[in-house]
Every structure is written in C-alpha cells, then in structure tokens.
Design a protein around this motif. Structure first.
Motif, short mmCIF file in Angstrom:
data_model
loop_
_atom_site.label_atom_id
_atom_site.label_comp_id
_atom_site.label_asym_id
_atom_site.label_seq_id
_atom_site.Cartn_x
_atom_site.Cartn_y
_atom_site.Cartn_z
N ARG A 1 -4.67 10.48 -8.23
CA ARG A 1 -3.62 9.57 -7.79
C ARG A 1 -4.15 8.53 -6.79
N GLU A 2 -4.88 8.98 -5.78
CA GLU A 2 -5.34 8.05 -4.75
C GLU A 2 -6.29 7.00 -5.32
N GLU A 3 -7.12 7.39 -6.27
CA GLU A 3 -8.03 6.42 -6.87
C GLU A 3 -7.23 5.41 -7.70
N ALA A 4 -6.24 5.88 -8.45
CA ALA A 4 -5.42 4.97 -9.25
C ALA A 4 -4.73 3.95 -8.36
N ILE A 5 -4.17 4.41 -7.25
CA ILE A 5 -3.49 3.50 -6.32
C ILE A 5 -4.48 2.48 -5.75
N ALA A 6 -5.68 2.95 -5.39
CA ALA A 6 -6.69 2.05 -4.83
C ALA A 6 -7.10 0.99 -5.85
N LEU A 7 -7.25 1.38 -7.11
CA LEU A 7 -7.62 0.42 -8.14
C LEU A 7 -6.51 -0.60 -8.38
N LEU A 8 -5.27 -0.15 -8.35
CA LEU A 8 -4.15 -1.07 -8.53
C LEU A 8 -4.04 -2.04 -7.35
N ARG A 9 -4.30 -1.55 -6.15
CA ARG A 9 -4.31 -2.45 -4.98
C ARG A 9 -5.43 -3.49 -5.09
N GLU A 10 -6.57 -3.06 -5.65
CA GLU A 10 -7.66 -4.01 -5.87
C GLU A 10 -7.25 -5.04 -6.91
N LEU B 1 4.68 -0.57 -9.18
CA LEU B 1 4.03 0.62 -9.70
C LEU B 1 3.37 1.40 -8.58
N VAL B 2 2.66 0.70 -7.69
CA VAL B 2 2.02 1.36 -6.56
C VAL B 2 3.06 2.10 -5.71
N GLU B 3 4.18 1.48 -5.45
CA GLU B 3 5.24 2.13 -4.66
C GLU B 3 5.74 3.39 -5.35
N ARG B 4 5.91 3.34 -6.67
CA ARG B 4 6.37 4.52 -7.39
C ARG B 4 5.34 5.65 -7.34
N LEU B 5 4.08 5.28 -7.46
CA LEU B 5 3.02 6.29 -7.39
C LEU B 5 2.92 6.90 -6.00
N GLU B 6 3.10 6.09 -4.98
CA GLU B 6 3.06 6.60 -3.62
C GLU B 6 4.22 7.53 -3.32
N ARG B 7 5.33 7.35 -4.05
CA ARG B 7 6.48 8.25 -3.88
C ARG B 7 6.34 9.53 -4.70
N GLY B 8 5.24 9.62 -5.48
CA GLY B 8 4.97 10.85 -6.21
C GLY B 8 5.28 10.81 -7.69
N ALA B 9 5.51 9.63 -8.26
CA ALA B 9 5.83 9.55 -9.68
C ALA B 9 4.66 10.01 -10.54
N TYR B 10 4.95 10.75 -11.59
CA TYR B 10 4.03 11.17 -12.63
C TYR B 10 3.05 12.23 -12.13
N THR B 11 2.39 12.88 -13.06
CA THR B 11 1.42 13.94 -12.76
C THR B 11 0.02 13.43 -13.03
N PHE B 12 -0.80 13.38 -12.00
CA PHE B 12 -2.16 12.84 -12.11
C PHE B 12 -3.19 13.96 -12.20
N ALA B 13 -4.43 13.56 -12.45
CA ALA B 13 -5.53 14.52 -12.58
C ALA B 13 -5.59 15.42 -11.36
N GLY B 14 -5.68 16.72 -11.59
CA GLY B 14 -5.78 17.68 -10.49
C GLY B 14 -4.46 18.08 -9.88
N GLU B 15 -3.34 17.58 -10.42
CA GLU B 15 -2.04 17.87 -9.82
C GLU B 15 -1.22 18.88 -10.64
N GLY B 16 -1.69 19.28 -11.80
CA GLY B 16 -0.93 20.19 -12.63
C GLY B 16 -0.97 19.77 -14.08
N GLU B 17 -0.02 20.29 -14.87
CA GLU B 17 0.02 19.99 -16.29
C GLU B 17 0.42 18.53 -16.51
#
Length: 213
Positions: free
Chosen positions: A114-123, A172-188
C-alpha cells in the motif's frame, strides 16, 4: 512501453499458470479489448514472444479429453516477475503514457504494498504538475485557447486532461490512505479473474486460430 505486456504478465501471474484462452477471457472480462490493443492476435503473440524472452515458462499439457490438441500453459518466471513489477511501477508514475497503460497499471495496483502504491501515485501527481508547468510556459489557460487559433484547443485539451488526471489521482490516494482495497501483504486479495470453465459475460464471441491451443 506496451500495455499488452503488462496485461498479459499480470493475468498469467494471477492464475499461477494459464493458457492463452484463459488470458484472453480475463482481459475481455476486464474490458481491456475495448480500451487497449488486447486483441486475440496480440495476446497470443505476446505470450509466445515473452516465452522466447524467458519471461514466461511454457508447459505443454496433455490433449483434452474431447480429443482436441494439447494446450500450452504459461507460468511467469523470476525474470518475468521482475519485468512485471518494473512495468507496473513505470506505468503508475509516467504521465506521458497512453490511457491503456495507465488503466492496466491501476488494474494491478494492489499487487504492490500500500505505501509504495501511494508513493508512486504521489510521484505521478508531481510529474503531472511538472508537465503542466512546462506547457503553460507557452500557453496560459486563463487567456483562453483563441489566442493561438484553433490549435490552442489542442493545448487546452492537454491541460484539462492533466488537471483531471491529477484530481482523480489525488482522490485515489485519499481512498487508499483511508484503507480502501486489500494490498500485498494485507490478506486475501480481490481476485478478478475467471475460474476454469466460468462463462465470460463480456466475451466477444470471435474465434481465433489459437483459442483451441
């Protein structure tokens, strides 16, 4: 950069092993045949080409019980995994890419932490701003496009698209920061591929010579 390579690698990776008709079905299920060059011929060509390049491993399977020819199943190699994530990261940050490449990247976004995805979107947002600054050195949107004749409408379109893309990406970044979706290492994770034998409601119905392989 080619969207078809990212799409095919991502589809095969989600299955573990998949034959060409499965990959085609998944991409049609995602609507990729409408917004990219993911047509049957391109898909089968990409599978064979990436197998020759060592990005996919081709497994020969037994002939079908119905007497059909043996199918080739593909599996992503270690080199293919590296290439997949390279393409995914590049597509997320590059603003000068076409819509098909951006759409493909968003479709596989949750394969990253998740954190990498957010960082890439901010870039990506930063690069959009950088691009906009370069364009507006020659074109000031507030002045209107007429000053440059009808050609100004092209630059006006570019700036509006950039602003829209930046606004959407911030959302999208705001939604991800609020916990939207399941990312790598977070579960199924959410699995958006068709199971073997599952009917595809979005199939084009067109046959390709390799659909039976």
């Amino acid at each position: 950069m080619s969207a078809i390579r990212l799409l095919v690698l991502g589809a095969v990776r989600q299955h573990g092993r998949a034959h060409g008709y499965q990959v085609r079905g998944d991409l049609e299920y995602w609507g990729a045949h409408e917004w990219s060059n993911a047509k049957p011929g391109s898909i089968y060509h990409a599978l064979k080409q990436m197998a020759r390049q060592g990005l996919l491993h081709a497994h020969e399977t037994a002939p079908s019980t119905a007497g059909g020819p043996p199918r080739t199943e593909y599996e992503v190699t270690e080199a293919g995994t590296e290439e997949y994530f390279r393409l995914l990261r590049e597509a997320l940050v590059a603003y000068d890419q076409k819509m098909d490449i951006q759409s493909a990247a968003i479709g596989f976004l949750v394969d990253l932490p998740r954190e990498e995805a957010i960082a890439l979107l901010r870039e990506r947002i930063r690069r959009i701003g950088q691009w906009r600054t370069a364009v507006t050195e020659h074109y000031v949107p507030e002045d209107g496009p007429e000053r440059l004749g009808h050609i100004g409408e092209i630059m006006n379109l570019w700036v509006h698209r950039a602003d829209s893309d930046a606004t959407w990406t911030r959302g999208l970044v705001e939604r991800l920061e609020r916990g939207a979706y399941t990312f790598a290492g977070e579960g199924e994770p959410f699995v958006g591929v068709l199971a073997e034998g599952e009917e595809n409601p979005y199939a084009t119905g067109e046959r390709h010579p390799e659909d039976d392989r």
